[in-house]
Design a protein around this motif. Structure first.
Motif, PDB file in Angstrom:
ATOM      1  N   ASP A 319       0.439  -1.466   0.150  1.00  0.00           N
ATOM      2  CA  ASP A 319       0.285  -0.187  -0.257  1.00  0.00           C
ATOM      3  C   ASP A 319       0.777   1.397   0.491  1.00  0.00           C
ATOM      4  OD1 ASP A 319      -1.672  -1.572   0.168  1.00  0.00           O
ATOM      5  OD2 ASP A 319      -2.835  -0.919   1.969  1.00  0.00           O
ATOM      6  N   GLY A 320       0.271   2.304  -0.883  1.00  0.00           N
ATOM      7  CA  GLY A 320       0.431   3.623  -0.827  1.00  0.00           C
ATOM      8  C   GLY A 320       2.457   3.612  -1.651  1.00  0.00           C
ATOM      9  N   ALA A 321       2.817   2.847  -2.597  1.00  0.00           N
ATOM     10  CA  ALA A 321       3.707   2.375  -3.127  1.00  0.00           C
ATOM     11  C   ALA A 321       3.991   3.353  -4.369  1.00  0.00           C
ATOM     12  CB  ALA A 321       4.023   0.967  -3.499  1.00  0.00           C
ATOM     13  N   PHE A 322       2.882   4.363  -4.646  1.00  0.00           N
ATOM     14  CA  PHE A 322       2.862   4.691  -5.774  1.00  0.00           C
ATOM     15  C   PHE A 322       2.763   6.505  -5.569  1.00  0.00           C
ATOM     16  CE2 PHE A 322       2.681   0.885  -7.038  1.00  0.00           C
ATOM     17  CZ  PHE A 322       3.465  -0.049  -8.020  1.00  0.00           C
ATOM     18  N   VAL A 370      -1.802   4.149  -3.713  1.00  0.00           N
ATOM     19  CA  VAL A 370      -1.085   5.610  -3.964  1.00  0.00           C
ATOM     20  C   VAL A 370      -0.664   5.987  -2.462  1.00  0.00           C
ATOM     21  CG1 VAL A 370      -2.067   6.038  -5.759  1.00  0.00           C
ATOM     22  CG2 VAL A 370      -3.383   7.064  -4.084  1.00  0.00           C
ATOM     23  N   ALA A 371       0.791   6.877  -2.107  1.00  0.00           N
ATOM     24  CA  ALA A 371       0.216   6.917  -1.112  1.00  0.00           C
ATOM     25  C   ALA A 371      -0.439   8.708  -0.482  1.00  0.00           C
ATOM     26  CB  ALA A 371       1.822   7.919  -1.023  1.00  0.00           C
ATOM     27  N   GLY A 374      -1.144  10.985  -3.226  1.00  0.00           N
ATOM     28  CA  GLY A 374      -0.648  10.742  -4.472  1.00  0.00           C
ATOM     29  C   GLY A 374      -3.196  11.222  -5.147  1.00  0.00           C
ATOM     30  N   VAL A 375      -2.779  10.385  -6.057  1.00  0.00           N
ATOM     31  CA  VAL A 375      -4.055  10.801  -7.147  1.00  0.00           C
ATOM     32  C   VAL A 375      -4.245   9.393  -7.629  1.00  0.00           C
ATOM     33  CG1 VAL A 375      -4.754  11.988  -8.813  1.00  0.00           C
ATOM     34  CG2 VAL A 375      -2.775  13.130  -7.390  1.00  0.00           C
ATOM     35  N   VAL A 376      -5.090   9.832  -8.384  1.00  0.00           N
ATOM     36  CA  VAL A 376      -5.957   8.112  -9.163  1.00  0.00           C
ATOM     37  C   VAL A 376      -6.187   8.565 -10.183  1.00  0.00           C
ATOM     38  CG1 VAL A 376      -7.603   5.614  -8.619  1.00  0.00           C
ATOM     39  CG2 VAL A 376      -5.773   6.582  -7.095  1.00  0.00           C
ATOM     40  N   ALA A 377      -6.425   8.415 -11.634  1.00  0.00           N
ATOM     41  CA  ALA A 377      -7.045   8.531 -12.783  1.00  0.00           C
ATOM     42  C   ALA A 377      -8.425   7.202 -12.442  1.00  0.00           C
ATOM     43  CB  ALA A 377      -6.383   8.855 -13.479  1.00  0.00           C
TER      44      ALA A 377
END
Length: 440
Positions: A319-322, A370-371, A374-377
């Protein structure tokens, strides 16, 4: 009594073979066509393309016409006979083929490909189909229908799709949107950022994407495409990837969660490298992962993108790797009916619950991946509300960003905080985009 001499027609035989692959084996019409029409003269190739694509596009309407003309349910006919009748009906009602030639050639096709025993049945049914033009048939079939029912018939869409589009479009745009699904798009190419310049594509530059160009002809004949420095990708897909790259996010690697076949991965990989970051492209199916790797083959160090085979519902990363993640999730594909006209008849409303459950799981994975900050599309090639706004509404631990603010050059794309592209407005596939920031 001697049997009639049957004439084999190569183009119609190929069209029949493709149609059987599509409706008998679940093939995609555009892919099956591409494999079968090689070696044909240009005129024959164009005839086959129109015969297959047009038949697939209007298939539901043609089935109603055939059933009415024959006076029997279609499931009482051999499936191959139904496909022959569909091809004949398209020639009679939508192509400039003389009535006698359309019936004669289709009867010959049926006799040669299925058997002489079905020739009489095919001949009798097609003669009844020919008794009316398409307007006459639509008038007969529309008796007792409401406005949307008539619109569904006139634009060759199942009623459930018309009802879904009516939920998200102004009433005065509904007919135009449905009509746009029936216009095949021109090929759109895209460069891999950092590997090629758009001028190398030739053709006409895309309206809003700085990476694309429309160019007729075989894409594999273009040098940069053949070399892997460019590819084929709808402008809508280019724009949603660009929006993710424009969003403010922490430093760190980028993730493409459902990467196959790799078009968006290839664009994101170049954008990530320009930002000094690495792209990881994850795909569940090994054969599709190979397609992703092929799309990424021209990239070299530094930050050469990585392709992995992994199930995104059980991620192979912590988790949070990107810093950024693209969740271009499996969907009904109803936003790309221009390219895959058969999908409108292949997909059913009953497909939605299973797809929506998967979409929710994948969006949840993307958010966890995402950390904080962080942003998700979240992207679908479907404007159906169940696959778009309703999935995003169930997301937790995020703040919804204004996706239209990240594509300010694209007009009439805002749907609240989301972007919804349309063929009739933008000349793109009907891509949906939501941008979400993970909360601390």
């Amino acid at each position: 009594m001697s049997r009639p001499t049957r004439r084999k027609d190569a183009a119609r035989t190929i069209a029949f073979t493709v149609l059987r692959e599509v409706w008998g084996n679940g093939a995609y019409a555009n892919l099956a066509l591409g494999q079968r029409r090689e070696g044909l003269h240009a005129a024959d190739a164009a005839f086959v393309t129109e015969l297959v694509s047009g038949t697939c596009r209007a298939l539901g309407t043609y089935d109603l016409i055939i059933a009415r003309a024959s006076g029997r349910a279609l499931n009482s006919l051999q499936p191959a006979v139904v496909d022959v009748l569909r091809l004949g009906t398209h020639q009679l009602l939508a192509m400039r083929v003389p009535t006698h030639a359309a019936i004669s050639a289709t009867v010959d096709l049926a006799a040669l490909q299925i058997g002489e025993r079905v020739a009489g049945t095919v001949n009798a049914i097609l003669r009844k189909v020919a008794a009316h033009d398409v307007a006459g048939w639509l008038e007969l079939l529309s008796e007792g229908s409401d406005e949307r029912g008539r619109l569904a018939l006139a634009t060759n869409h199942p009623r459930w799709i018309v009802d879904a589009w009516a939920q998200v479009l102004p009433a005065d745009e509904l007919a135009d949107a449905l009509a746009a699904d029936n216009v095949a798009p021109s090929p759109c190419l895209v460069v891999r950022p950092g590997l090629a310049d758009r001028a190398e594509l030739g053709g006409t530059p895309t309206r809003w994407s700085p990476f694309g160009a429309h160019r007729d002809g075989d894409p594999s004949a273009v040098d940069v495409v053949r070399e892997g420095r460019a590819g084929v990708q709808d402008e809508g897909s280019q724009l949603v990837a660009l929006a993710l790259a424009r969003a403010t996010a922490p430093a760190g690697p980028w993730l493409d969660l459902c990467a196959g076949p790799g078009g968006k991965s290839a664009l994101l990989a170049g954008l990530a490298r320009e930002a000094g970051e690495l792209l990881v492209a994850s795909e569940l199916q090994p054969h599709r992962a190979r397609l992703v790797a092929d799309n990424l083959r021209a990239y070299r160090e530094p930050n050469r993108p990585v392709t992995i085979v992994a199930d995104a519902t059980r991620p192979a990363w912590r988790d949070g790797a990107f810093a950024r993640a693209l969740a271009d999730v499996p969907c009904t594909g109803l936003g790309a009916l221009r390219r895959r006209p058969e999908s409108r008849w292949r997909r059913k409303p009953t497909d939605l619950p299973g797809l929506v459950a998967l979409q929710r799981d994948l969006l949840s994975t993307a958010i966890r991946s995402v950390a904080p900050g962080g942003v998700v599309a979240y992207v679908t090639c479907s404007p159906h509300p169940a696959e778009t706004v309703e999935v995003v509404a169930g997301a937790t631990g995020v703040t919804v960003l204004s996706a239209p603010e990240h594509l300010p050059e694209v007009p009439d794309a805002a749907s609240g905080d989301f972007v919804q592209l349309w063929p009739h407005r933008h000349g793109t596939d009907a891509m949906f985009l939501a941008l979400l920031r993970r909360n601390a």
